[in-house]
Motif scaffolding. Structure first.
Motif, PDB file in Angstrom:
ATOM      1  N   ILE A   4       1.089  -1.301   0.032  1.00  0.00           N
ATOM      2  CA  ILE A   4      -0.059  -0.029  -0.065  1.00  0.00           C
ATOM      3  C   ILE A   4       0.918   1.341  -0.042  1.00  0.00           C
ATOM      4  O   ILE A   4       1.927   1.314   0.641  1.00  0.00           O
ATOM      5  N   LEU A   5       0.481   2.151  -0.942  1.00  0.00           N
ATOM      6  CA  LEU A   5       1.266   3.430  -0.835  1.00  0.00           C
ATOM      7  C   LEU A   5       1.348   3.964   0.345  1.00  0.00           C
ATOM      8  O   LEU A   5       0.362   4.245   1.021  1.00  0.00           O
ATOM      9  N   GLY A   6       2.668   4.367   0.839  1.00  0.00           N
ATOM     10  CA  GLY A   6       2.524   5.200   2.171  1.00  0.00           C
ATOM     11  C   GLY A   6       2.729   6.616   1.716  1.00  0.00           C
ATOM     12  O   GLY A   6       3.704   7.155   1.100  1.00  0.00           O
ATOM     13  N   THR A   7       1.708   7.471   2.160  1.00  0.00           N
ATOM     14  CA  THR A   7       1.382   8.782   1.639  1.00  0.00           C
ATOM     15  C   THR A   7       2.162   9.776   2.066  1.00  0.00           C
ATOM     16  O   THR A   7       2.640  10.936   1.646  1.00  0.00           O
ATOM     17  N   THR A   8       2.964   9.161   3.296  1.00  0.00           N
ATOM     18  CA  THR A   8       3.747  10.405   3.843  1.00  0.00           C
ATOM     19  C   THR A   8       5.301   9.780   3.648  1.00  0.00           C
ATOM     20  O   THR A   8       6.204  10.369   3.127  1.00  0.00           O
ATOM     21  N   LYS A   9       5.481   8.691   4.187  1.00  0.00           N
ATOM     22  CA  LYS A   9       7.074   8.045   4.312  1.00  0.00           C
ATOM     23  C   LYS A   9       7.465   7.721   2.940  1.00  0.00           C
ATOM     24  O   LYS A   9       8.836   7.834   2.535  1.00  0.00           O
ATOM     25  N   ASP A  10       6.787   7.242   2.014  1.00  0.00           N
ATOM     26  CA  ASP A  10       7.144   6.560   0.822  1.00  0.00           C
ATOM     27  C   ASP A  10       7.563   8.106  -0.032  1.00  0.00           C
ATOM     28  O   ASP A  10       8.313   7.672  -1.005  1.00  0.00           O
ATOM     29  N   VAL A  11       7.092   9.206   0.206  1.00  0.00           N
ATOM     30  CA  VAL A  11       7.463  10.114  -0.706  1.00  0.00           C
ATOM     31  C   VAL A  11       8.542  11.270   0.033  1.00  0.00           C
ATOM     32  O   VAL A  11       8.887  12.255  -0.446  1.00  0.00           O
ATOM     33  N   LYS A  12       9.215  10.871   1.087  1.00  0.00           N
ATOM     34  CA  LYS A  12       9.866  11.592   1.974  1.00  0.00           C
ATOM     35  C   LYS A  12      10.993  12.265   1.097  1.00  0.00           C
ATOM     36  O   LYS A  12      11.570  11.381   0.207  1.00  0.00           O
ATOM     37  N   GLY A  13      11.344  13.236   1.134  1.00  0.00           N
ATOM     38  CA  GLY A  13      12.425  14.005   0.429  1.00  0.00           C
ATOM     39  C   GLY A  13      12.174  14.207  -0.961  1.00  0.00           C
ATOM     40  O   GLY A  13      12.848  15.135  -1.508  1.00  0.00           O
ATOM     41  N   GLY A  14      10.489  14.062  -1.515  1.00  0.00           N
ATOM     42  CA  GLY A  14      10.326  14.662  -2.632  1.00  0.00           C
ATOM     43  C   GLY A  14      11.069  14.420  -3.869  1.00  0.00           C
ATOM     44  O   GLY A  14      11.610  13.106  -4.098  1.00  0.00           O
ATOM     45  N   LYS A  15      11.403  15.552  -4.579  1.00  0.00           N
ATOM     46  CA  LYS A  15      12.333  15.495  -5.729  1.00  0.00           C
ATOM     47  C   LYS A  15      13.683  15.738  -5.693  1.00  0.00           C
ATOM     48  O   LYS A  15      14.389  15.818  -6.690  1.00  0.00           O
ATOM     49  N   LYS A  16      14.277  16.057  -4.369  1.00  0.00           N
ATOM     50  CA  LYS A  16      15.613  16.451  -3.959  1.00  0.00           C
ATOM     51  C   LYS A  16      16.353  15.273  -4.114  1.00  0.00           C
ATOM     52  O   LYS A  16      16.064  14.134  -3.834  1.00  0.00           O
ATOM     53  N   ALA A  17      17.648  15.600  -4.409  1.00  0.00           N
ATOM     54  CA  ALA A  17      18.583  14.568  -4.739  1.00  0.00           C
ATOM     55  C   ALA A  17      18.680  13.827  -3.402  1.00  0.00           C
ATOM     56  O   ALA A  17      19.099  12.656  -3.244  1.00  0.00           O
TER      57      ALA A  17
END
Length: 176
Positions: A4-17
């Protein structure tokens, strides 16, 4: 792998390197060379499609050989046990299982507690012939982005020694 998609932790860091230095549960699963994942079935709610697409791209970058399939899950209340159980039951009933060719894993690290319990129940009842996998961040040394993988053993015979020890040393509970 079904996750299941983790809507907070899975996208941590956004698009930053620096996103590659963060532990992201679903992404970290595919970062383990000793545990190759051929296909990731990523379950997401329609309101989180943009995040699901971002995580799918992270997975493709981290593991180019992993196919990502996005599975839309429409539910009104992710905390409603009956609704979520019904969704997973229908998912399991229609999922094309081929245990001769594939091994299946359920990542119970992300999602609500209700969805985690429902995934567990699907495995325990053999509605989905899958092993349960839990992904954890690394607390000491090691690759923080990868974290660690733990397979959860549903063989209850393993716990018989604990049960007999408990009978010999009962826990006293007092209610005041």
């Amino acid at each position: 792998m079904i996750s299941i998609l983790g809507t907070t932790k899975d996208v941590k860091g956004g698009k930053k390197a620096t996103r590659w230095t963060h532990w992201r549960p679903t992404v970290s699963v595919v970062m383990h060379e000793a545990f190759p994942v051929d296909r990731m079935e990523l379950i997401y709610h329609p309101q989180h499609l943009a995040k699901a697409l971002i995580v799918a791209e992270y997975i493709r970058i981290a593991s180019p050989d992993t196919e990502v399939a996005l599975i839309e899950a429409v539910w009104e209340n992710p905390w409603d046990f009956a609704e979520i159980y019904h969704w997973f039951y229908e998912f399991a009933r229609h999922y094309p299982v081929n245990t001769d060719e594939e091994s299946y894993y359920l990542n119970i690290t992300t999602g609500t507690h209700v969805s985690q319990i429902c995934m567990f129940l699907m495995s325990e009842a053999h509605l989905l012939p899958a092993q349960i996998l839990q992904v954890s961040p690394v607390t000491q040394s090691g690759d923080k982005a990868k974290g660690s993988l733990h397979s959860i053993d549903l063989d209850l015979a393993r716990y018989e020694s604990w049960q007999s020890a408990t009978l010999k040393n009962p826990v006293l509970v007092r209610i005041f």
